[in-house]
Design an enzyme around this catalytic site. Structure first.
Site, PDB file in Angstrom:
ATOM      1  N   ASP A   1      29.454  78.923  78.019  1.00 23.12           N
ATOM      2  CA  ASP A   1      30.635  79.136  78.855  1.00 23.12           C
ATOM      3  C   ASP A   1      31.362  80.400  78.393  1.00 23.12           C
ATOM      4  O   ASP A   1      30.797  81.473  78.425  1.00 23.12           O
ATOM      5  CB  ASP A   1      31.528  77.897  78.818  1.00 23.12           C
ATOM      6  CG  ASP A   1      32.554  77.890  79.941  1.00 23.12           C
ATOM      7  OD1 ASP A   1      32.431  78.701  80.873  1.00 23.12           O
ATOM      8  OD2 ASP A   1      33.485  77.076  79.889  1.00 23.12           O
TER       9      ASP A   1
ATOM     10  N   ARG B   1      35.245  89.156  83.099  1.00 21.22           N
ATOM     11  CA  ARG B   1      36.307  88.474  82.337  1.00 21.22           C
ATOM     12  C   ARG B   1      36.530  89.129  80.977  1.00 21.22           C
ATOM     13  O   ARG B   1      36.347  88.511  79.941  1.00 21.22           O
ATOM     14  CB  ARG B   1      35.988  86.993  82.155  1.00 21.22           C
ATOM     15  CG  ARG B   1      35.871  86.225  83.453  1.00 21.22           C
ATOM     16  CD  ARG B   1      35.726  84.736  83.197  1.00 21.22           C
ATOM     17  NE  ARG B   1      35.597  83.990  84.455  1.00 21.22           N
ATOM     18  CZ  ARG B   1      35.490  82.670  84.526  1.00 21.22           C
ATOM     19  NH1 ARG B   1      35.513  81.943  83.413  1.00 21.22           N
ATOM     20  NH2 ARG B   1      35.375  82.073  85.694  1.00 21.22           N
TER      21      ARG B   1
ATOM     22  N   ASP C   1      32.296  72.251  76.158  1.00 20.50           N
ATOM     23  CA  ASP C   1      31.602  72.853  77.301  1.00 20.50           C
ATOM     24  C   ASP C   1      30.893  74.160  76.996  1.00 20.50           C
ATOM     25  O   ASP C   1      30.464  74.871  77.903  1.00 20.50           O
ATOM     26  CB  ASP C   1      32.571  73.046  78.464  1.00 20.50           C
ATOM     27  CG  ASP C   1      33.771  73.910  78.105  1.00 20.50           C
ATOM     28  OD1 ASP C   1      33.778  74.474  77.001  1.00 20.50           O
ATOM     29  OD2 ASP C   1      34.699  74.013  78.935  1.00 20.50           O
TER      30      ASP C   1
ATOM     31  N   ASP D   1      38.238  81.256  75.254  1.00 26.00           N
ATOM     32  CA  ASP D   1      39.044  80.676  76.331  1.00 26.00           C
ATOM     33  C   ASP D   1      40.385  80.264  75.752  1.00 26.00           C
ATOM     34  O   ASP D   1      40.442  79.489  74.784  1.00 26.00           O
ATOM     35  CB  ASP D   1      38.356  79.446  76.938  1.00 26.00           C
ATOM     36  CG  ASP D   1      37.298  79.815  77.964  1.00 26.00           C
ATOM     37  OD1 ASP D   1      36.896  80.997  77.992  1.00 26.00           O
ATOM     38  OD2 ASP D   1      36.874  78.928  78.722  1.00 26.00           O
TER      39      ASP D   1
END
Length: 396
Positions: free
Chosen positions: A217, A273, A193, A221
Site C-alpha cells: 500500500d 502521491r 494493509d 500514510d
C-alpha cells in the site's frame, strides 16, 4: 554641525535596515554572519539545513542524541527518546509478537518509557506482523545496515517519534492477532494493509534519511488527526502510492494537519502521491522529482500546498507532463485551492498549473516553514537522500 547631524541620521538608518532584513536561506546567513560562522555553514560537509546540524561531526556515535535537536519543518521540536536510555537491539528475531524478548526491536518499540533505540550490528529484521511504536521513541539505524521487511511500523495515537536511517521494503498485508503495543499485556489488533509506516492520530513525528520501496500500500500514510510531521532526506523508489496525507475527503479531523516534505528524492519507477494531500496545510520544499508515472503532487478536499524550490523532471511521455493531480472536484472548483509554486524548476516539459492565492499564514504555520533554496539547488540538497553509511569516528 549640519554635516555631523546628517551622518548620524544615515548611520542609524542603515543600522535599522540591516536589523529588519529577513534571514531566509544559507546564502543570506553568509552575508550577515561573522566569518567563522559563515565557514561553519559551508564546510560542514552537509547539503541542507537538517544535515548541517549534525552530519559534519565525527563524534556522532558518542553523541547520538544531538540528532534530536535537528528536526525542521512542522516536525521541529520532535526529540524522540532523547530523555530516555539507550536501548540496543541485539537480535533480529520477531518470533513472538505478543511477548517479544528483550533485545528485539519490537520489545524496545513497545515500552512506555522514552528510549533511544540503536542496533548492535547489520540486521535484516523480518517483522511477522505490524510493529507498534509507542511514544517518545527514536529508532536510529546509524552505524549499521538495518532492513525491515514483510511488515511495517504502526504509530497510533502517539507523539514524539523519530525514525532515522532505516531501509524498509517489501512490506505486505499481514493478518491481525495479539500484538504487544505497550508495557501491558498484548491486545488484539486488526490486520495491517501493507503500509511501510502507518501514522494515525499522532503528532510530532520525524522520518529522516530512510529508504522506502516496494510495499503493497503506502510507504508513509499519515491520517485521522495526525499533525506536526516532517518527512525529510529520504529516498522513495519502486512504488505506486508513495505518501498519503489525510484519510478521506470526509475526514475533517485532518483539517488541522501540518506536514513538511523536504530534501527527499523520488525516482526509479515511482508513480504518484508524493504526496497526496487532503485538507490540511503542506510545505513541499527542495525535493528532487526524477520522473513519475501518474503525477507528482496531488490532493482533494481543498488542501493548501506550497511547492517551493523543488526540481520536477517530467517523464518523457507527453501525456504525463503535469506535476499536479487534482481529485474529487470539478476543475473550476479545484482551481480555487491554494496550490502555489515558488522557486520550482520545471524540466523535460514539466507543467505546474498553480491555483488559488498565496495564503496568509497563521503564526503556527509561519513557525514551521523551511526557507526554500532555489530549485536549481535541489539536486545538491538531496544528494544524500536515503540511508547513510555512518562509521563511528568519522562524519556521516
Amino acid at each position: 554641525m549640519g554635516i555631523k547631524h546628517c551622518c548620524y541620521i544615515l548611520y542609524f538608518t542603515l543600522a535599522l535596515v540591516t536589523l529588519l532584513q529577513p534571514v531566509r536561506s544559507a546564502e543570506d546567513l553568509q552575508e550577515i554572519l561573522p566569518v567563522n560562522e559563515t565557514r561553519r555553514l559551508t564546510t560542514s560537509g552537509a547539503y541542507n539545513i537538517i544535515d548541517g546540524c549534525w552530519r559534519g561531526k565525527a563524534d556522532w556515535a558518542e553523541n547520538r542524541k544531538a540528532l534530536a535537536d535537528c528536526a525542521q519543518g512542522f516536525g521541529k521540536g520532535t526529540v524522540g527518546g532523547k530523555d530516555g536510555d539507550i536501548y540496543t537491539v541485539t537480535s533480529e528475531l520477531d518470533d513472538d509478537v505478543a511477548n517479544p524478548k528483550e533485545g528485539t526491536l519490537r520489545f524496545g518499540a513497545a515500552q512506555n518509557r522514552p528510549l533511544w533505540i540503536i542496533f548492535e550490528r547489520d540486521m535484516v529484521i523480518r517483522l511477522d506482523k505490524e510493529m507498534v511504536v509507542n511514544s517518545d521513541k527514536t529508532i536510529d539505524g546509524r552505524g549499521a545496515k538495518v532492513e525491515i521487511i514483510n511488515a511495517g511500523f504502526t504509530l497510533n495515537g502517539v507523539k514524539n517519534v523519530i525514525i532515522h536511517n532505516i531501509n524498509m521494503h517489501d512490506v505486505k498485508v499481514n493478518p491481525g492477532g495479539l500484538i504487544k503495543s505497550n508495557d501491558g499485556p498484548a491486545a488484539p489488533r486488526a490486520g495491517s494493509d501493507g503500509d511501510a509506516i502507518s501514522i494515525s492520530g499522532s503528532s510530532q513525528i520525524w522520518i529522516d534519511h530512510c529508504s522506502l520501496s516496494k510495499s503493497v500500500d503506502g510507504l508513509v500514510d499519515a491520517k485521522l488527526g495526525t499533525t506536526r510531521l516532517t518527512v525529510s532526506n529520504s529516498l522513495f523508489t519502486q512504488h505506486q502510492f508513495v505518501l498519503l496525507f489525510g484519510a478521506g475527503d470526509e475526514n475533517i479531523e485532518d483539517r488541522g494537519m501540518l506536514a513538511t516534505v523536504a530534501f527527499n528524492t523520488f525516482t526509479d519507477n515511482v508513480d504518484q502521491r508524493m504526496p497526496r494531500c487532503r485538507h490540511g496545510f503542506f510545505q513541499v520544499v527542495n525535493n528532487n522529482y526524477d520522473k513519475w508515472g501518474s503525477y507528482a503532487i496531488g490532493g482533494s478536499a481543498s488542501p493548501t500546498i506550497l511547492s517551493q524550490g523543488n526540481r520536477f523532471c517530467a517523464p518523457d511521455e507527453r501525456s504525463k507532463k503535469n506535476v499536479l493531480g487534482r481529485h474529487g472536484e470539478a476543475a473550476a472548483e479545484s482551481m480555487k485551492w491554494n496550490w502555489r509554486t515558488n522557486k520550482d524548476v520545471l524540466e523535460n516539459g514539466a507543467i505546474f498549473v498553480a491555483s488559488g492565492v498565496d495564503p496568509v499564514l497563521t503564526p503556527e504555520q509561519s513557525a514551521g516553514m523551511i526557507p526554500a533554496e532555489p530549485g536549481e539547488s535541489a539536486l545538491s540538497l538531496t544528494s544524500s537522500a536515503g540511508v547513510l553509511s555512518c562509521q563511528p569516528g568519522a562524519p556521516c
